[in-house]
Design a protein around this motif. Structure first.
Motif, PDB file in Angstrom:
ATOM      1  N   ALA A  63      -4.430   5.496  -0.973  1.00 48.74           N
ATOM      2  CA  ALA A  63      -4.875   6.785  -1.517  1.00 48.74           C
ATOM      3  C   ALA A  63      -4.328   7.933  -0.663  1.00 48.74           C
ATOM      4  O   ALA A  63      -3.936   8.979  -1.198  1.00 48.74           O
ATOM      5  N   TYR A 118      -9.536  -3.953   0.275  1.00 49.23           N
ATOM      6  CA  TYR A 118     -10.305  -3.067  -0.589  1.00 49.23           C
ATOM      7  C   TYR A 118     -11.719  -2.763  -0.104  1.00 49.23           C
ATOM      8  O   TYR A 118     -12.248  -1.697  -0.375  1.00 49.23           O
ATOM      9  N   TYR A 157       0.818  -1.214   0.000  1.00 49.85           N
ATOM     10  CA  TYR A 157       0.000   0.000   0.000  1.00 49.85           C
ATOM     11  C   TYR A 157       0.848   1.260   0.000  1.00 49.85           C
ATOM     12  O   TYR A 157       0.368   2.331  -0.353  1.00 49.85           O
ATOM     13  N   TYR A 202       1.586   3.042  -3.809  1.00 49.47           N
ATOM     14  CA  TYR A 202       0.174   3.297  -4.048  1.00 49.47           C
ATOM     15  C   TYR A 202      -0.247   3.148  -5.501  1.00 49.47           C
ATOM     16  O   TYR A 202      -1.341   2.680  -5.781  1.00 49.47           O
ATOM     17  N   SER A 211      -6.745   0.185   0.853  1.00 49.59           N
ATOM     18  CA  SER A 211      -6.764   1.001  -0.370  1.00 49.59           C
ATOM     19  C   SER A 211      -6.930   2.481  -0.025  1.00 49.59           C
ATOM     20  O   SER A 211      -6.387   3.345  -0.724  1.00 49.59           O
ATOM     21  N   ALA A 267      -6.625  -2.630  -7.762  1.00 60.52           N
ATOM     22  CA  ALA A 267      -7.853  -2.615  -6.967  1.00 60.52           C
ATOM     23  C   ALA A 267      -9.053  -2.969  -7.837  1.00 60.52           C
ATOM     24  O   ALA A 267      -9.171  -2.498  -8.962  1.00 60.52           O
ATOM     25  N   LEU A 301     -12.595   4.826  -1.990  1.00 55.03           N
ATOM     26  CA  LEU A 301     -11.369   5.600  -1.771  1.00 55.03           C
ATOM     27  C   LEU A 301     -11.728   6.864  -1.012  1.00 55.03           C
ATOM     28  O   LEU A 301     -12.867   7.085  -0.646  1.00 55.03           O
ATOM     29  N   LYS A 340      -0.724   8.402  -1.541  1.00 51.81           N
ATOM     30  CA  LYS A 340      -0.609   9.095  -2.828  1.00 51.81           C
ATOM     31  C   LYS A 340      -0.842  10.600  -2.663  1.00 51.81           C
ATOM     32  O   LYS A 340      -0.072  11.420  -3.173  1.00 51.81           O
ATOM     33  N   LEU A 377      -3.237   0.613  -6.093  1.00 47.84           N
ATOM     34  CA  LEU A 377      -4.522   1.118  -6.576  1.00 47.84           C
ATOM     35  C   LEU A 377      -4.839   0.633  -7.985  1.00 47.84           C
ATOM     36  O   LEU A 377      -6.005   0.457  -8.326  1.00 47.84           O
TER      37      LEU A 377
END
Length: 153
Positions: A112, A151, A54, A57, A108, A64, A70, A115, A61
């Motif tokens: 995010a 997820y 994770y 990212y 997830s 996913a 998200l 990120k 992602l």
């Protein structure tokens, strides 16, 4: 026939030597100069945390499945600010950091967040955490994240 006898003084000296070595061994473990099973496990857990997918990212992602929840850009930015404001050169608010990770429903969402953190602060989130948290605190973050599904909540 001559009977071979072990000198009791030799046995006492050997016993004292073994006891002394054992005490030195335990002291070395306590001071951290010699690894213990617990320190080996902690090091392994930190390695697992650092290599968790994770933090990577884009890869995480991209794999996913559709329909996973998200964070909104604004929501992620608010969490980034919470993390950023929880640290300073003189004091860190570890509970605020833990609170951000507890608020995430899935891994997830953590990806995010990582990120968005990179986008807003131009830094890697794990590297940032590693800079401010000690090993025990990083392991607390790992325990929180490990309880999250990948997820779907």
């Amino acid at each position: 026939m001559k009977k071979s006898a072990i000198d009791p003084n030799t046995l006492i000296k050997a016993g004292i030597s073994l006891a002394g070595l054992f005490i030195v061994y335990k002291l070395l473990q306590k001071t951290g100069l010699l690894p213990t099973a617990a320190s080996n496990q902690a090091a392994q857990n930190l390695q697992q945390l650092e290599s968790s997918n994770y933090w990577n990212y884009n890869d995480f992602l991209a794999k996913a499945p559709g329909g996973h929840a998200l964070l909104t850009q604004a929501g992620a930015a608010a969490y980034v600010d919470d993390l950023w404001n929880a640290t300073s050169w003189y004091s860190d608010d570890e509970e605020q950091i833990y609170g951000v990770f507890r608020a995430m429903k899935t891994q997830s969402q953590i990806a995010a967040l990582a990120k968005r953190f990179n986008q807003l602060k131009a830094q890697d989130l794990y590297g940032y955490l590693k800079n401010y948290l000690n090993e025990e605190e990083l392991l607390t973050v790992k325990k929180i994240i490990d309880q999250k599904p990948k997820y779907f909540a």
